[in-house]
Design a protein around this motif. Structure first.
Motif, short mmCIF file in Angstrom:
data_model
loop_
_atom_site.label_atom_id
_atom_site.label_comp_id
_atom_site.label_asym_id
_atom_site.label_seq_id
_atom_site.Cartn_x
_atom_site.Cartn_y
_atom_site.Cartn_z
N ASP A 104 0.80 -1.22 0.00
CA ASP A 104 0.00 0.00 0.00
C ASP A 104 0.83 1.28 0.00
O ASP A 104 0.29 2.38 0.06
CB ASP A 104 -0.93 0.01 1.21
CG ASP A 104 -1.98 -1.09 1.15
OD1 ASP A 104 -2.38 -1.43 0.02
OD2 ASP A 104 -2.37 -1.61 2.21
N GLU A 105 2.14 1.17 -0.11
CA GLU A 105 2.98 2.37 -0.12
C GLU A 105 2.78 3.14 -1.43
O GLU A 105 2.57 2.55 -2.49
CB GLU A 105 4.45 1.98 0.03
CG GLU A 105 4.80 1.40 1.38
CD GLU A 105 6.28 1.05 1.48
OE1 GLU A 105 7.09 1.70 0.79
OE2 GLU A 105 6.62 0.12 2.23
N ASN A 106 2.87 4.46 -1.35
CA ASN A 106 2.62 5.28 -2.54
C ASN A 106 3.86 5.47 -3.40
O ASN A 106 3.75 5.92 -4.55
CB ASN A 106 2.04 6.64 -2.13
CG ASN A 106 2.96 7.43 -1.19
OD1 ASN A 106 4.15 7.59 -1.45
ND2 ASN A 106 2.40 7.94 -0.09
N HIS A 160 -1.18 -8.06 -4.98
CA HIS A 160 -0.69 -6.75 -5.40
C HIS A 160 0.03 -6.82 -6.73
O HIS A 160 0.76 -7.76 -7.00
CB HIS A 160 0.27 -6.20 -4.34
CG HIS A 160 0.88 -4.90 -4.72
ND1 HIS A 160 0.14 -3.77 -4.91
CD2 HIS A 160 2.17 -4.57 -4.93
CE1 HIS A 160 0.95 -2.78 -5.23
NE2 HIS A 160 2.18 -3.23 -5.25
#
Length: 400
Positions: free
Chosen positions: A345-347, A378
């Motif tokens: 979930d890191e941008n 993912h």
């Protein structure tokens, strides 16, 4: 607080795993690169456009379909480092100093040479050779915000950047760091190929699996505490994104399986409490203690396990006379080594990868492996067209 290795110049090549390409294997890489380059010459491609990023579909198809023609010795030599040091030197790729011209003053000129008629034959051929070696190891990729999205980067000293924390620097120590530590899609394997190094400038490597830390220090460093920000080669603009705290270490499987994300030059250490800073300082000292330094020679390739080891460079004085150190760098993804679900979930501060080989091959993999499915479902974003951010001059320098 700033954790950097001391400016050591003692070389310890005996501490780094070494492999050799047999003569026939080294020649095969160069010959296949020459054949691919010649094949592209016979197709209606603009040389400058093709060389700009090395992502032309015809070039990618040639490398992807023909890398299997190389001797198995090449794939064996290019497998990930096999020791706790997290680094391997692969030698005996045939090169001669007069075949690629003087060291350019910047990565931009180096890239342009691959597309100019006067220099293209040898320059582009060398880039293709680097891509063949990298494809034998895994999936080469680039970054849209770095060196114009090029798959093969040029690392060389540039006037005006002598004191920066970047690969374009020279007079300052380049701090040890994980390559692109700020990003969840960072390389598993970093490849540095040496074209020229007359001053025996040392590349430093330190493995987290050789450090000694207490259980409490490992616990502190395994707790998400501080963010890691994008380095100077990505320009500005990261301020628009949230900066999530990250763990420095992952130790769930025990010290022998520890991995790290480490870049003290781009970590706001002053924002942490004294206990964390003390643990981080101990880690920095331990990485210095276990540091090994190698001065690459022309035709040698350094493979760094970017999940296990940090790398840097000792200071040197650049002459800017065409004889300075010149390395080629390729980021490599290992499909058999997916990232942890916690990173999904890191941008990534908006930075996106250029990964043509991932699109070109689904289950087929150069070394015979098959990419496993991600347990967390993912997938990285599909790369889009490269857009230069001229306002911030992204990609003007390198952190490697």
């Amino acid at each position: 607080m700033k954790g950097v290795l001391s400016e050591r110049k003692t070389l310890h090549p005996q501490d780094i795993e070494r492999r050799e390409l047999p003569d026939a294997a080294g020649r095969a890489v160069r010959e296949l690169a020459r054949e691919i380059s010649t094949t592209l010459d016979a197709t209606p491609h603009d040389p400058a456009t093709l060389a700009a990023t090395l992502t032309d579909s015809a070039l990618i198809a040639q490398i992807d379909t023909r890398v299997g023609e190389l001797p198995a010795d090449v794939r064996r030599a290019m497998r990930p480092p096999a020791t706790a040091a997290g680094a391997t030197i692969v030698s005996r790729l045939p090169l001669t100093d007069d075949e690629f011209g003087p060291t350019p003053p910047s990565w931009r000129e180096a890239a342009e040479w691959s597309g100019t008629a006067a220099r293209r034959a040898n320059s582009l051929e060398l880039d293709i050779a680097m891509m063949l070696l990298a494809r034998s190891a895994g999936e080469p990729f680039g970054w849209q915000g770095q060196q114009g999205g090029r798959l093969v980067n040029n690392i060389l000293p540039s006037p005006g950047h002598e004191h920066e924390q970047s690969g374009a620097s020279s007079k300052t120590l380049l701090s040890p760091h994980s390559e692109d530590a700020f990003h969840p899609a960072r390389a598993n394997l970093l490849m540095l190929g040496c074209l020229r190094n007359p001053d025996s400038v040392g590349t430093t490597v330190s493995s987290v699996r050789r450090v000694q830390l207490t259980a409490d220090q490992r616990r502190l460093l395994s707790t998400p505490t501080l963010p890691i920000l994008p380095d100077v080669s990505y320009g500005t603009g990261h301020e628009r994104y949230s900066a999530p705290p990250l763990p420095t270490l992952w130790t769930a499987a025990g010290p022998d399986e520890t991995t790290l994300r480490y870049d003290p030059a781009y970590t706001p250490l002053d924002d942490a409490d004294s206990a964390f800073c003390a643990a981080y300082a101990t880690l920095a000292a331990e990485l210095e203690r276990v540091c090994v330094t190698a001065a690459l020679t022309p035709g040698e390739v350094l493979l760094v396990d970017n999940d296990v080891a940090v790398h840097g460079r000792v200071p040197f004085t650049a002459r800017y006379d065409g004889t300075d150190r010149w390395l080629k760098r390729v980021n490599i993804r290992l499909p058999e080594r997916p990232r942890r679900a916690e990173e999904a979930d890191e941008n990534g501060y908006g930075q996106r990868i250029v990964a043509p080989f991932r699109a070109a091959s689904t289950t087929a993999f150069a070394s015979g492996g098959v990419e496993p499915a991600r347990a967390d479902g993912h997938r990285e974003q599909t790369p889009v067209a490269i857009e230069r951010d001229t306002a911030h001059d992204r990609g003007s320098v390198e952190h490697s």
